[in-house]
Design a protein around this motif. Structure first.
Motif, PDB file in Angstrom:
ATOM      1  N   ARG A 136       0.743  -1.214  -0.033  1.00 30.60           N
ATOM      2  CA  ARG A 136      -0.161  -0.097  -0.010  1.00 30.60           C
ATOM      3  C   ARG A 136       0.705   1.245  -0.065  1.00 30.60           C
ATOM      4  O   ARG A 136       0.363   2.202  -0.375  1.00 30.60           O
ATOM      5  CB  ARG A 136      -1.107  -0.039   0.995  1.00 30.60           C
ATOM      6  N   HIS A 137       2.138   1.067   0.341  1.00 28.13           N
ATOM      7  CA  HIS A 137       2.885   2.472   0.502  1.00 28.13           C
ATOM      8  C   HIS A 137       3.925   2.566  -0.604  1.00 28.13           C
ATOM      9  O   HIS A 137       4.590   3.674  -0.755  1.00 28.13           O
ATOM     10  CB  HIS A 137       3.595   2.404   1.567  1.00 28.13           C
ATOM     11  N   THR A 138       4.058   1.705  -1.621  1.00 32.53           N
ATOM     12  CA  THR A 138       4.878   1.717  -2.643  1.00 32.53           C
ATOM     13  C   THR A 138       4.607   1.194  -4.046  1.00 32.53           C
ATOM     14  O   THR A 138       3.961   0.099  -3.804  1.00 32.53           O
ATOM     15  CB  THR A 138       6.187   1.390  -2.262  1.00 32.53           C
ATOM     16  N   ALA A 139       5.074   1.612  -5.068  1.00 31.40           N
ATOM     17  CA  ALA A 139       5.034   0.744  -6.089  1.00 31.40           C
ATOM     18  C   ALA A 139       6.310  -0.123  -6.163  1.00 31.40           C
ATOM     19  O   ALA A 139       6.883   0.150  -5.473  1.00 31.40           O
ATOM     20  CB  ALA A 139       5.149   1.713  -7.456  1.00 31.40           C
ATOM     21  N   LYS A 159       1.423   0.930  -6.911  1.00 30.36           N
ATOM     22  CA  LYS A 159       1.091   0.880  -5.520  1.00 30.36           C
ATOM     23  C   LYS A 159      -0.146   0.524  -5.174  1.00 30.36           C
ATOM     24  O   LYS A 159      -1.351   0.934  -5.842  1.00 30.36           O
ATOM     25  CB  LYS A 159       1.252   2.482  -4.957  1.00 30.36           C
ATOM     26  N   GLY A 160      -0.343  -0.433  -4.221  1.00 24.95           N
ATOM     27  CA  GLY A 160      -1.719  -1.097  -3.744  1.00 24.95           C
ATOM     28  C   GLY A 160      -2.311  -2.147  -4.733  1.00 24.95           C
ATOM     29  O   GLY A 160      -3.489  -2.656  -4.680  1.00 24.95           O
ATOM     30  N   GLN A 161      -1.546  -2.510  -5.712  1.00 19.15           N
ATOM     31  CA  GLN A 161      -2.051  -3.622  -6.784  1.00 19.15           C
ATOM     32  C   GLN A 161      -1.779  -4.940  -6.110  1.00 19.15           C
ATOM     33  O   GLN A 161      -0.680  -5.167  -5.732  1.00 19.15           O
ATOM     34  CB  GLN A 161      -1.340  -3.421  -8.030  1.00 19.15           C
ATOM     35  N   GLU A 169      14.843  -5.901  -8.195  1.00 13.35           N
ATOM     36  CA  GLU A 169      13.502  -5.407  -7.568  1.00 13.35           C
ATOM     37  C   GLU A 169      13.809  -4.482  -6.997  1.00 13.35           C
ATOM     38  O   GLU A 169      14.714  -4.032  -6.291  1.00 13.35           O
ATOM     39  CB  GLU A 169      13.258  -6.442  -6.526  1.00 13.35           C
ATOM     40  N   VAL A 170      12.834  -3.307  -7.154  1.00 15.29           N
ATOM     41  CA  VAL A 170      12.892  -1.898  -6.789  1.00 15.29           C
ATOM     42  C   VAL A 170      11.916  -1.330  -6.113  1.00 15.29           C
ATOM     43  O   VAL A 170      10.669  -1.550  -6.679  1.00 15.29           O
ATOM     44  CB  VAL A 170      13.552  -0.914  -7.614  1.00 15.29           C
ATOM     45  N   LYS A 171      11.649  -0.862  -4.761  1.00 15.07           N
ATOM     46  CA  LYS A 171      10.624  -0.390  -4.188  1.00 15.07           C
ATOM     47  C   LYS A 171      10.870   0.653  -3.179  1.00 15.07           C
ATOM     48  O   LYS A 171      12.190   0.693  -2.947  1.00 15.07           O
ATOM     49  CB  LYS A 171       9.581  -1.296  -3.761  1.00 15.07           C
ATOM     50  N   ASP A 172      10.101   1.578  -2.787  1.00 17.38           N
ATOM     51  CA  ASP A 172      10.415   2.455  -1.953  1.00 17.38           C
ATOM     52  C   ASP A 172      10.614   2.226  -0.579  1.00 17.38           C
ATOM     53  O   ASP A 172      10.052   1.125  -0.363  1.00 17.38           O
ATOM     54  CB  ASP A 172       9.245   3.766  -1.703  1.00 17.38           C
ATOM     55  N   GLY A 173      11.428   2.622   0.048  1.00 18.11           N
ATOM     56  CA  GLY A 173      11.759   2.411   1.424  1.00 18.11           C
ATOM     57  C   GLY A 173      10.997   3.404   2.505  1.00 18.11           C
ATOM     58  O   GLY A 173      10.577   4.134   1.854  1.00 18.11           O
ATOM     59  N   PRO A 174      11.143   2.894   3.630  1.00 19.03           N
ATOM     60  CA  PRO A 174      11.689   1.862   4.273  1.00 19.03           C
ATOM     61  C   PRO A 174      11.052   0.498   4.076  1.00 19.03           C
ATOM     62  O   PRO A 174       9.983   0.686   3.800  1.00 19.03           O
ATOM     63  CB  PRO A 174      11.947   2.332   5.744  1.00 19.03           C
ATOM     64  N   MET A 210       9.052  -2.351   4.761  1.00 19.66           N
ATOM     65  CA  MET A 210       7.834  -2.566   5.648  1.00 19.66           C
ATOM     66  C   MET A 210       7.322  -4.147   5.363  1.00 19.66           C
ATOM     67  O   MET A 210       6.983  -4.507   4.183  1.00 19.66           O
ATOM     68  CB  MET A 210       6.575  -1.632   5.392  1.00 19.66           C
ATOM     69  N   PRO A 211       7.446  -4.904   6.390  1.00 22.78           N
ATOM     70  CA  PRO A 211       6.827  -6.391   6.351  1.00 22.78           C
ATOM     71  C   PRO A 211       5.336  -6.175   5.762  1.00 22.78           C
ATOM     72  O   PRO A 211       4.641  -5.276   6.222  1.00 22.78           O
ATOM     73  CB  PRO A 211       6.908  -7.066   7.839  1.00 22.78           C
ATOM     74  N   ILE A 212       5.078  -7.210   5.199  1.00 27.41           N
ATOM     75  CA  ILE A 212       3.423  -7.136   4.717  1.00 27.41           C
ATOM     76  C   ILE A 212       2.655  -7.509   5.963  1.00 27.41           C
ATOM     77  O   ILE A 212       2.829  -8.455   6.490  1.00 27.41           O
ATOM     78  CB  ILE A 212       3.183  -8.166   3.336  1.00 27.41           C
TER      79      ILE A 212
END
Length: 129
Positions: free
Chosen positions: A54-57, A97-99, A113-118, A120-122
């Protein structure tokens, strides 16, 4: 550092030893980094539940192998399916994001693989059964 066959082979050997049948090699310096950059080696049979961030693509670029990335709606119905196979000219996928998405590994695969940090466990509400 170079990302080459030797590195992928080494991480693949670690994935074979893992009960999860996958292994990360992180390029970011900490879990608090603003960009989470990693190589993820996934073997056939690995279980990755349908989930969302939910916080990042999230972006996958396939370095080796063949896999399917599927998108789902909130009801769990598949809405799209992407075969990643460099031999067919399909190298990666951008996951909004959110998909809701899931992965089916067809042959041993390595993705960048790239995503925004920090990091965050699912959370449980971000996984489908």
């Amino acid at each position: 550092m170079i990302i080459d066959d030797r590195l992928i082979d080494r991480v693949e050997e670690e994935a074979k030893e893992s009960p999860r049948l996958r292994m990360n090699y992180n390029f970011h310096e900490s879990l608090d980094a603003k960009a989470q950059r990693l190589m993820n080696v996934l073997l056939p049979g690995t279980i990755i539940p349908i989930h969302r961030h939910r916080h990042t693509a999230e972006t996958y670029v396939l370095l080796r192998g063949k896999m399917v990335v599927a998108f789902y709606n909130d009801m769990g119905a598949q809405t799209d399916r992407f075969l990643l196979d460099p031999k067919k000219g399909n190298y990666g996928v951008q996951i909004p994001k959110g998909q809701w998405h899931g992965i089916e590994v067809i042959e041993p695969s390595a993705i960048f693989e790239v995503k925004d940090g920090p990091y965050m466990p699912i959370e449980p509400e971000d996984m489908m059964d």
